[in-house]
Structures are given as C-alpha cells and as structure tokens.
Design a protein around this motif. Structure first.
Motif, mmCIF file in Angstrom:
data_model
loop_
_atom_site.group_PDB
_atom_site.id
_atom_site.type_symbol
_atom_site.label_atom_id
_atom_site.label_comp_id
_atom_site.label_asym_id
_atom_site.label_seq_id
_atom_site.Cartn_x
_atom_site.Cartn_y
_atom_site.Cartn_z
ATOM 1 N N THR A 302 -2.021 -3.705 -12.666
ATOM 2 C CA THR A 302 -4.021 -4.168 -12.804
ATOM 3 C C THR A 302 -4.691 -2.990 -12.787
ATOM 4 O O THR A 302 -5.596 -3.182 -13.612
ATOM 5 N N ALA A 303 -4.595 -2.192 -12.060
ATOM 6 C CA ALA A 303 -5.699 -1.134 -12.228
ATOM 7 C C ALA A 303 -5.696 -0.137 -13.026
ATOM 8 O O ALA A 303 -7.017 0.156 -13.590
ATOM 9 N N ILE A 304 -4.052 -0.030 -13.901
ATOM 10 C CA ILE A 304 -3.840 0.479 -15.210
ATOM 11 C C ILE A 304 -4.698 0.023 -16.049
ATOM 12 O O ILE A 304 -5.491 0.177 -17.099
ATOM 13 N N ARG A 305 -4.502 -1.455 -16.065
ATOM 14 C CA ARG A 305 -5.409 -2.765 -17.086
ATOM 15 C C ARG A 305 -6.931 -2.723 -17.458
ATOM 16 O O ARG A 305 -7.528 -2.775 -17.554
ATOM 17 N N GLU A 306 -7.932 -1.777 -15.810
ATOM 18 C CA GLU A 306 -8.730 -1.696 -16.071
ATOM 19 C C GLU A 306 -9.423 -0.333 -15.877
ATOM 20 O O GLU A 306 -10.721 0.195 -15.150
ATOM 21 N N LYS A 307 -8.945 0.453 -16.883
ATOM 22 C CA LYS A 307 -9.130 1.766 -16.693
ATOM 23 C C LYS A 307 -9.435 3.243 -16.387
ATOM 24 O O LYS A 307 -10.113 3.397 -15.786
ATOM 25 N N ALA A 308 -8.336 2.933 -14.819
ATOM 26 C CA ALA A 308 -8.799 3.524 -14.200
ATOM 27 C C ALA A 308 -7.981 5.317 -14.512
ATOM 28 O O ALA A 308 -7.454 5.078 -15.375
ATOM 29 N N LYS A 309 -8.913 5.844 -14.057
ATOM 30 C CA LYS A 309 -8.456 7.549 -14.552
ATOM 31 C C LYS A 309 -6.429 8.038 -14.039
ATOM 32 O O LYS A 309 -6.719 8.101 -15.192
ATOM 33 N N SER A 310 -7.050 7.412 -13.047
ATOM 34 C CA SER A 310 -5.278 7.687 -12.731
ATOM 35 C C SER A 310 -4.685 6.529 -11.469
ATOM 36 O O SER A 310 -5.458 6.237 -10.515
ATOM 37 N N VAL A 311 -2.802 6.963 -11.461
ATOM 38 C CA VAL A 311 -2.751 5.943 -10.932
ATOM 39 C C VAL A 311 -1.204 5.488 -10.252
ATOM 40 O O VAL A 311 -0.843 6.806 -11.088
ATOM 41 N N LYS A 312 -1.134 7.049 -9.117
ATOM 42 C CA LYS A 312 -1.030 6.448 -8.456
ATOM 43 C C LYS A 312 0.231 6.100 -7.309
ATOM 44 O O LYS A 312 -0.336 5.092 -6.438
ATOM 45 N N VAL A 313 1.318 5.464 -6.877
ATOM 46 C CA VAL A 313 1.883 4.919 -5.672
ATOM 47 C C VAL A 313 2.631 6.267 -4.868
ATOM 48 O O VAL A 313 3.646 6.424 -5.786
ATOM 49 N N ILE A 314 2.404 6.107 -3.966
ATOM 50 C CA ILE A 314 3.301 6.414 -3.097
ATOM 51 C C ILE A 314 3.840 5.668 -2.128
ATOM 52 O O ILE A 314 3.403 4.681 -1.652
ATOM 53 N N TYR A 315 5.430 5.647 -1.549
ATOM 54 C CA TYR A 315 6.134 5.509 -1.262
ATOM 55 C C TYR A 315 7.407 6.456 -0.659
ATOM 56 O O TYR A 315 7.642 7.149 -0.950
ATOM 57 N N ARG A 316 7.276 6.070 1.049
ATOM 58 C CA ARG A 316 8.005 7.042 1.425
ATOM 59 C C ARG A 316 10.158 6.536 1.535
ATOM 60 O O ARG A 316 10.544 7.162 1.805
ATOM 61 N N ARG A 317 10.173 5.751 0.402
ATOM 62 C CA ARG A 317 12.114 6.107 0.112
ATOM 63 C C ARG A 317 11.618 6.781 -1.255
ATOM 64 O O ARG A 317 10.224 6.346 -1.915
ATOM 65 N N ASP A 318 12.918 6.738 -1.772
ATOM 66 C CA ASP A 318 12.405 7.149 -3.505
ATOM 67 C C ASP A 318 13.020 5.657 -4.233
ATOM 68 O O ASP A 318 12.922 4.690 -4.338
ATOM 69 N N PHE A 319 13.189 6.222 -5.466
ATOM 70 C CA PHE A 319 13.164 4.742 -6.758
ATOM 71 C C PHE A 319 14.288 2.987 -6.180
ATOM 72 O O PHE A 319 14.203 2.692 -6.349
ATOM 73 N N GLU A 320 15.310 4.769 -5.946
ATOM 74 C CA GLU A 320 16.285 3.675 -5.545
ATOM 75 C C GLU A 320 16.891 2.608 -4.379
ATOM 76 O O GLU A 320 16.985 1.102 -4.530
ATOM 77 N N ASN A 321 15.797 3.356 -3.723
ATOM 78 C CA ASN A 321 15.613 2.840 -1.975
ATOM 79 C C ASN A 321 14.152 1.323 -1.835
ATOM 80 O O ASN A 321 13.986 1.530 -1.031
ATOM 81 N N SER A 322 13.794 1.896 -3.289
ATOM 82 C CA SER A 322 12.122 1.356 -3.257
ATOM 83 C C SER A 322 12.252 -0.194 -3.196
ATOM 84 O O SER A 322 13.803 -0.731 -4.291
ATOM 85 N N PRO A 323 11.810 -1.407 -2.550
ATOM 86 C CA PRO A 323 12.133 -2.847 -2.564
ATOM 87 C C PRO A 323 11.862 -3.670 -3.786
ATOM 88 O O PRO A 323 11.977 -4.549 -4.062
ATOM 89 N N GLY A 324 10.889 -3.071 -4.331
ATOM 90 C CA GLY A 324 9.967 -3.515 -5.979
ATOM 91 C C GLY A 324 11.959 -3.749 -7.172
ATOM 92 O O GLY A 324 12.541 -2.633 -6.459
ATOM 93 N N SER A 325 11.110 -4.375 -7.362
ATOM 94 C CA SER A 325 12.417 -4.640 -8.938
ATOM 95 C C SER A 325 12.551 -3.781 -9.265
ATOM 96 O O SER A 325 10.784 -3.027 -9.994
#
Ligand code: FAD
Ligand code: SF4
Length: 474
Positions: A302-325
């Motif tokens: 959503t943030a990238i769609r409203e033209k944020a300059k940069s969007v970073k996601v910080i998460y304590r596990r890695d890609f494979e072990n993160s809960p998102g689909s």
C-alpha cells in the motif's frame, strides 16, 4: 480428464499486470481465466486417487471433482459443488496462501507445477455469478427460531450462509457500515476488490440473511437484549488488539503507525467512494514496516502505491521462514519493496517528537526443542541504524474482548481467546454459556480467511443440531 495432460500443458497462472503499472493504482493485479484457459489448466489434474489437495484444504473442498467438471465445461455444476464445502470460494481463490495449503499438497507440485487450484476456484464462482447463478436454498426460512451473529467477517458470514441454507433465520450485527470484517477493512483492494464482497452481501441478503450494520454491540445495543431475543448467538468478533513488541513508542509521535489503522484509513475511501483520509500521505517518505506476515506485505504494497520514497520490510527470520504467503512476498519484491531478513528493531530514535531512524540487531535462526519453528537469536554487536520517516508496526493481533463477554459467563484462555468445545464434540464451538457459540480469529487467534470460514460453518452445523435437539427451549 486426460490423465497425462500435465506433460503437455504447463502450469499457467492467469496473467498478472506488470509491477511498474500495477503500483499506480489499488486494483486487483491478476486477470481472470477465460473458459478455455480454465478447462486447459483443470485438465492438468492427474486425478491421482489420493486427494492430498483436499486434505490440506481447511474446508476439504472436493477439488478433483470440480476440476473435472470445469474440464468438461460444466460451470454451474462446478459452482454448486464448490459451494457445498466453501461458503465463499471466489474469496478463498483470491486470498488463500495456496502454496501452503491445497497447491502445496498437489502431487504435481513435485517437478511439474501444481494445478492452479485457487485461480480455478475463483473463476468458477466469478463466472457463475456473471451468468446470474445464485446458491441453492432448499428450505424456506423458519422465522420462529432466530440466530444472532455478532461480527460480519468470514466466520460470521459463513455461519449465516450455512444457517440460511438450513432454513434458519440469521441476523448479523457489525459495527462497520459494510460486511466482510477484515475482507473489507484489512485486506487491500489489490488482493480483493471490495465489489466482490459487496456482491456476496447481495447474494446473502437474497438468501434471507439480515444485516444490522453500523451497530456496535455493547454500545448501540446491549448484548443481553440480543441474547434474550435469540434462540442462539454466534460470536465472531475477530482480533483487534495490535501487538506492539516492546518498542519505545512516543505516544505523541505521529510517525509510528499501527498496521490496521493505516490499512483501514486507506481502504475506507475505496469502500465509500471518497477521497478523505486521516493519516498523512507517505509520498516521498522512507517507510519501514516491522513484521513478516500478510499484514506487513499489505502495508508495504500500500505504501509503495502512495509513492513512498523507499519501503523496507524488517523481519527476524528469513524468506523461507517468514509467515507471509510466498506469492505475496514475491509480488512485494517485484513491486520494489526491499526486505531486510534476519534483523529486528530494538529501538526507535527521535528528534523531539519526530522519528528519525531505528536501531536494528541481526538475528540467527536456531532449532528450539519446544517449537516446530526456528527461533531467532540476537547477535551481539550487530547493531545498525536505519533512517526512517515512518514506521508501520505489523506484529500481529490479539483478541480485544468487550466487557459483556465477561459478564455473560464466557470463559477465555490466558491469551484472551474465547474457549469453546472441540470441533469433534457433540456441540462443537459452544462457549461456557450454553446458548452462545464462537469461532474464527477470536477463538483460534489471528489466522486465515479459510479457517474462519471453516469454523463459521462448523459452528452453524452445531447450532442447527442444538436448535433441533430436546435440550433447546425457545
Ligand atoms: C491486513 C490483513 C491481511 C490479511 N490477509 C490475509 C490473506 O491474504 N489471506 C488470508 O487467508 N487471511 C488474511 N488475513 C487474516 C484474515 O483476514 C482473518 O483471519 C479473518 O478475517 C478472520 O475472520 P473473523 O471472521 O474471525 O474476524 P474478522 O474478519 O476480524 O471480523 C470480525 C468482525 O467483527 C466485528 N465486531 C467486532 N466487535 C464487534 C462488536 N462489539 N459489535 C459489532 N461488531 C463487532 C468487526 O467489526 C469485524 O467486522 C489478513 C489479516 C489482516 C489483518
Ligand atoms: S479454500 Fe483455499 S485451501 Fe481450499 S482449495 Fe480453495 S484456495 Fe485451496
């Protein structure tokens, strides 16, 4: 079905709008199949005889059977069959994390590419609705027994859907002006367009379900009044207490946003067809999203769609072990979101009451004998400072139960989840108050749309049994 069709036909998702185009608006990013594409993809099913896909689908959809019907062009029969197990197939087809459920279990997933089950499921109901089809209601509604449902999210709606097909009157209360719960006021339009939910409202109303919207139970009407006037009550209030970690949040700093407040603020104008928002625009800002689940993906996109300059996601596990689909993480990466894996925020840094940066620490993943998941451990001396104008916290949610839950002898566990009888018991999903049932996120904790639908349907079966039993007195 042609049993070896998968050798000739490759898995093909419906086409998807290119990332550079789709970030310019909030519309759904996937096109739909046409009839021949849907049949061709359905024909890839091996009909392997052991329907792992069905076993891993929380509502146990008859997947091989409706794939077969679609491959033969029998759309209405497929829609009827699909609705026997799932109240809202067009919604699950869009938002289920299929890679972890049905498609993850498909035999062809091993080297050939799973059947595109979700996209075909969506196609069946979308097309059937376009052709004017409506789910069959076999029994006339009996107005003498009334079930009140509090919460018009997927759990409450699935309960209403099942009851009305059984000829039982369902009245659904919700504090919002539109039905859907998080389907409307959480999941962004680019995953699920709000007209899809509005269409469902029309279908449910035609089936005899009554909605009392803009009604906050406990404020606009007393719960006890509803209870007194109902044969049974189903609670499906969801989980709305945002988890904030142990961060040093300055209460008067407007640069720290809670995920759901932010998403609702951006979705409401789409639902109401207006331009008004209360949270200031993120255009031109450096935005950090904390968390690795679906909510974090939705905020970042959503943030990238409203033209944020940069969007970073910080998460304590890695890609494979993160809960998102997986699909949604890949969509986010395509849209230009940067992921900082194995890292977590320790401190928010301010100048006056404005946020300027965050301090992060690296993590490593270690086996934990008490958990099935790898546990992140902080690495000493790995602190780093990252510039940020805005932080959006997406650490998840817990139930936030109203006072009337306590007053009515409804027991809860130490995490405030409402306790119910188990799904395989005689009166499944019944609370400690025998006239009150409950299900969805408020019972299992924040989970998925399809598990909420499952619990709503199972609770409805149990309520129907209770209303027909000798222990029931109106
Ligand atoms: C941002 C976000 C994205 C998500 N994305 C996905 C996804 O892609 N796929 C997926 O499967 N799951 C996703 N989920 C999870 C999914 O949305 C939930 O698990 C599901 O909606 C839970 O359904 P529910 O019916 O239990 O509760 P909810 O959908 O939360 O509905 C509860 C309803 O109860 C109403 N209510 C509460 N208290 C009262 C009261 N006192 N009076 C009247 N009404 C009341 C609320 O207004 C709400 O409408 C997402 C969740 C979030 C937050
Ligand atoms: S409901 Fe979800 S898990 Fe089940 S078949 Fe549909 S997309 Fe797959």
């Amino acid at each position: 079905m042609k049993h070896y069709q998968f050798l000739n036909t490759k898995r093909a998702e419906p086409s998807k709008l290119g990332a550079e185009l789709r970030v310019n608006n909030h519309n759904e990013i996937y096109e739909s199949y046409d009839q021949s594409e849907a049949s061709e993809q359905a024909e890839r099913c091996l009909d392997c005889g052991i329907p792992y896909c069905k076993w891993d689908c929380p509502v146990s959809n008859n997947i091989p059977e409706w794939l077969n019907l679609i491959s033969e062009g029998k759309l209405i029969a497929a829609a009827e069959l699909s609705h026997q197990t799932n109240s809202f197939p067009e919604i699950c087809g869009r938002v289920c994390p299929q890679d972890r459920l049905c498609e993850g279990a498909c035999t062809l997933n091993d080297g050939f590419g799973a059947i595109t089950i979700g996209s075909i499921e969506k196609f069946i109901t979308d097309m059937a609705f376009n052709m004017g089809w409506q789910p069959t209601v076999k029994k006339k509604i009996d107005e003498t027994k009334l079930v009140s449902i509090i919460g018009a999210g997927p759990a409450g709606l699935a309960c209403a859907d099942f009851l009305s097909r059984e000829g039982i009157k369902a009245v659904v209360y919700d504090r919002y002006e539109e039905i859907g719960g998080l389907l409307s006021y959480g999941i962004p339009n680019f995953k699920l367009e709000k007209d899809i939910v509005k269409k469902r409202r029309e279908v449910l109303e035609n089936m005899g379900v009554e909605f009392r919207l803009r009604t906050n139970v406990g404020v606009d009407i007393q719960f006890e009044e509803i209870l007194y006037n109902s044969s049974a009550v189903f609670l499906a209030l969801g989980t709305y207490k945002s988890l904030e970690g142990n961060l040093n949040i300055e209460k008067d700093c407007t640069d720290i946003l809670l995920s759901l407040n932010y998403l609702i603020d951006r979705i409401q104008p789409i639902i109401n067809n207006e331009r008004k928002t209360s949270i200031e625009s993120l255009e031109g800002q450096d935005v950090l999203i904390l968390g690795g689940g679906d909510t974090a993906m939705d905020c970042s996109r959503t943030a990238i769609r409203e033209k944020a300059k940069s969007v970073k996601v910080i998460y304590r596990r890695d890609f494979e072990n993160s809960p998102g689909s997986r699909k949604e993480k890949e969509n986010a990466i395509e849209e230009g979101i940067e992921f900082i894996w194995n890292s977590q925020v320790k401190k928010l840094n301010y100048t006056g009451n404005r946020l300027v940066s965050v301090t992060t620490v690296k993590t490593s993943l270690e086996k934990d004998p008490h958990s099935s998941r790898l546990t992140p451990k902080e690495l000493e001396g790995s602190e780093e400072e990252i510039k940020a104008d805005k932080v959006i916290i997406a650490y998840g949610f817990a139930p936030q139960l109203p006072e009337w839950v306590n007053k009515n002898n409804i027991k809860r566990d130490e995490n405030d989840r409402v306790l119910v009888t188990s799904s395989d018991s005689e009166n499944a999903y019944r609370t400690s108050n025998s006239k009150i049932f409950a299900g969805g996120d408020m019972v299992r904790g924040s989970d998925l749309v399809v598990t909420a639908i499952y619990e709503g349907r199972e609770a409805a079966k149990s309520i129907a049994k209770y209303l027909h039993s000798s222990s029931f007195q109106n």
